[in-house]
Design an enzyme around this catalytic site. Structure first.
Site, PDB file in Angstrom:
ATOM      1  N   LYS A   1     -18.674   1.757 -19.024  1.00 13.64           N
ATOM      2  CA  LYS A   1     -20.087   1.479 -20.160  1.00 13.64           C
ATOM      3  C   LYS A   1     -18.469   2.982 -21.067  1.00 13.64           C
ATOM      4  O   LYS A   1     -17.898   3.993 -20.438  1.00 13.64           O
ATOM      5  CB  LYS A   1     -20.567   2.941 -20.231  1.00 13.64           C
ATOM      6  CG  LYS A   1     -21.665   1.354 -19.685  1.00 13.64           C
ATOM      7  CD  LYS A   1     -23.476   1.531 -20.437  1.00 13.64           C
ATOM      8  CE  LYS A   1     -24.365   1.122 -19.175  1.00 13.64           C
ATOM      9  NZ  LYS A   1     -25.804   1.196 -19.367  1.00 13.64           N
TER      10      LYS A   1
ATOM     11  N   ARG B   1     -26.635   0.160 -11.136  1.00 15.29           N
ATOM     12  CA  ARG B   1     -26.094  -1.322 -11.607  1.00 15.29           C
ATOM     13  C   ARG B   1     -24.836  -1.552 -12.102  1.00 15.29           C
ATOM     14  O   ARG B   1     -24.048  -0.399 -12.573  1.00 15.29           O
ATOM     15  CB  ARG B   1     -27.374  -1.546 -13.274  1.00 15.29           C
ATOM     16  CG  ARG B   1     -26.897  -3.813 -13.675  1.00 15.29           C
ATOM     17  CD  ARG B   1     -27.722  -2.714 -14.479  1.00 15.29           C
ATOM     18  NE  ARG B   1     -27.470  -3.762 -15.302  1.00 15.29           N
ATOM     19  CZ  ARG B   1     -26.546  -4.264 -16.707  1.00 15.29           C
ATOM     20  NH1 ARG B   1     -25.132  -3.460 -17.113  1.00 15.29           N
ATOM     21  NH2 ARG B   1     -26.536  -5.827 -16.454  1.00 15.29           N
TER      22      ARG B   1
END
Ligand code: 7PJ
Length: 285
Positions: A229, A264
């Site tokens: 991210k 994740r």
């Protein structure tokens, strides 16, 4: 192993599976996106996603998270029909192979079709807020990931603002949990996610990582999704997402070490190696 003054969740009920949370689980990301190299290359896209999922499982993924909707700010919306067309055949094939399959969606129709195809986890970044989603969740028996987001994927990154970041996230997750329980969901099905990157600044994101234990202390399984991210890239000064592997693994390890039970990730092999080193330390006297 760990000794805390709160009760950590040790299992997670996902339909007929009871996930053992005594060691951190790796959820591998399987994106099903249209093949840009051919027009209407539907078969290609299916084959590629299934092959990718099998590979992640070989590399040590405990759960395969299949998604067909982009949640990047400004990404085009995907219709129900299109999302079902992308996701459901991949879910069916990976579930048939015996893997624990999660579906990353907010649409109740996609959830329902994925359950019929064998998914055992519904992973919803909108925490079952879309009309009809709570009802599907309630009759599913599936593991249910509820995630916090401020705003919508379209608006979430324009000026995220909190008076009490951790308190607001926790209050939201508790409220969504209560709403699901009221519909008949069992507590054992629910997993929390503070939503790293969803309506949060760099500072907010690293604050939720630092305070992972607070969310773990909620007593539900806690999932962290920070893989590749923007804030991870910013911390590591790495603008290219495909080169954020080491930084993402570092983040996943920090989350696991603070008690997150599920991470994740895109990079399963590398995350597994890092977790194995940590587990070796944990096992030592
Ligand atoms: C997350 C997710 C996350 C959960 C995405 C991306 C964006 N589901 N789906 N948590 N992120 N539960 O992977 O960059 O953080 S899609």
């Amino acid at each position: 192993m760990q000794k805390d003054n709160f009760e950590r969740a040790t299992t997670w009920q996902c339909r007929d599976r009871v996930m053992d949370l005594s060691r951190p689980l790796i959820m591998g990301i399987v994106n099903v996106t249209p093949d840009s190299f051919s027009d209407g290359g539907t078969h290609n896209e299916f084959e590629a996603a299934v092959a990718w999922g099998k590979r992640l499982a070989e590399q040590g993924a405990d759960i395969l998270d299949v998604g067909g909707e982009s949640t990047r700010p400004g990404a085009a919306e995907v219709s129900v029909e299109e999302e079902i067309r992308r996701v459901v055949p991949v879910v069916r094939e990976l579930a048939r192979e015996g893997f624990a399959v999660s579906v990353d969606t907010s649409k109740p129709e996609v959830m329902q079709a994925s359950l019929e195809a064998g998914a055992c986890i519904l992973n919803d970044i909108r925490a079952f807020e879309l009309p009809g989603a709570e009802e599907v969740a309630a009759q599913s028996g599936a593991g249910l990931v509820i995630m916090h987001m401020q705003g919508t994927p379209q608006t979430m990154q324009n000026r995220p603002d909190y008076e009490d970041l951790l308190g607001e996230i926790e209050a939201y997750l508790k409220a969504r949990e209560a709403a699901l329980l009221a519909k008949g969901v069992r507590l054992e099905q629910i997993c929390w996610d503070a939503g790293f990157g969803f309506g949060k600044t760099f500072e907010h994101n690293f604050s939720i990582l630092k305070h992972t234990e607070r969310f773990v202390a909620g007593g539900r399984p806690y999932l962290m999704g920070l893989s590749r991210k923007t804030s991870i890239g910013a911390a590591a000064n790495q603008p290219d997402p495909s080169k954020r592997i080491v930084s993402s693994v570092a983040g996943a390890l920090l989350a696991a070490e603070r008690g997150a039970q599920i991470v994740r990730v895109h990079d399963v092999k590398e995350t597994r190696e890092a977790f194995d080193v940590w587990q070796a330390m944990q096992a030592a006297r």
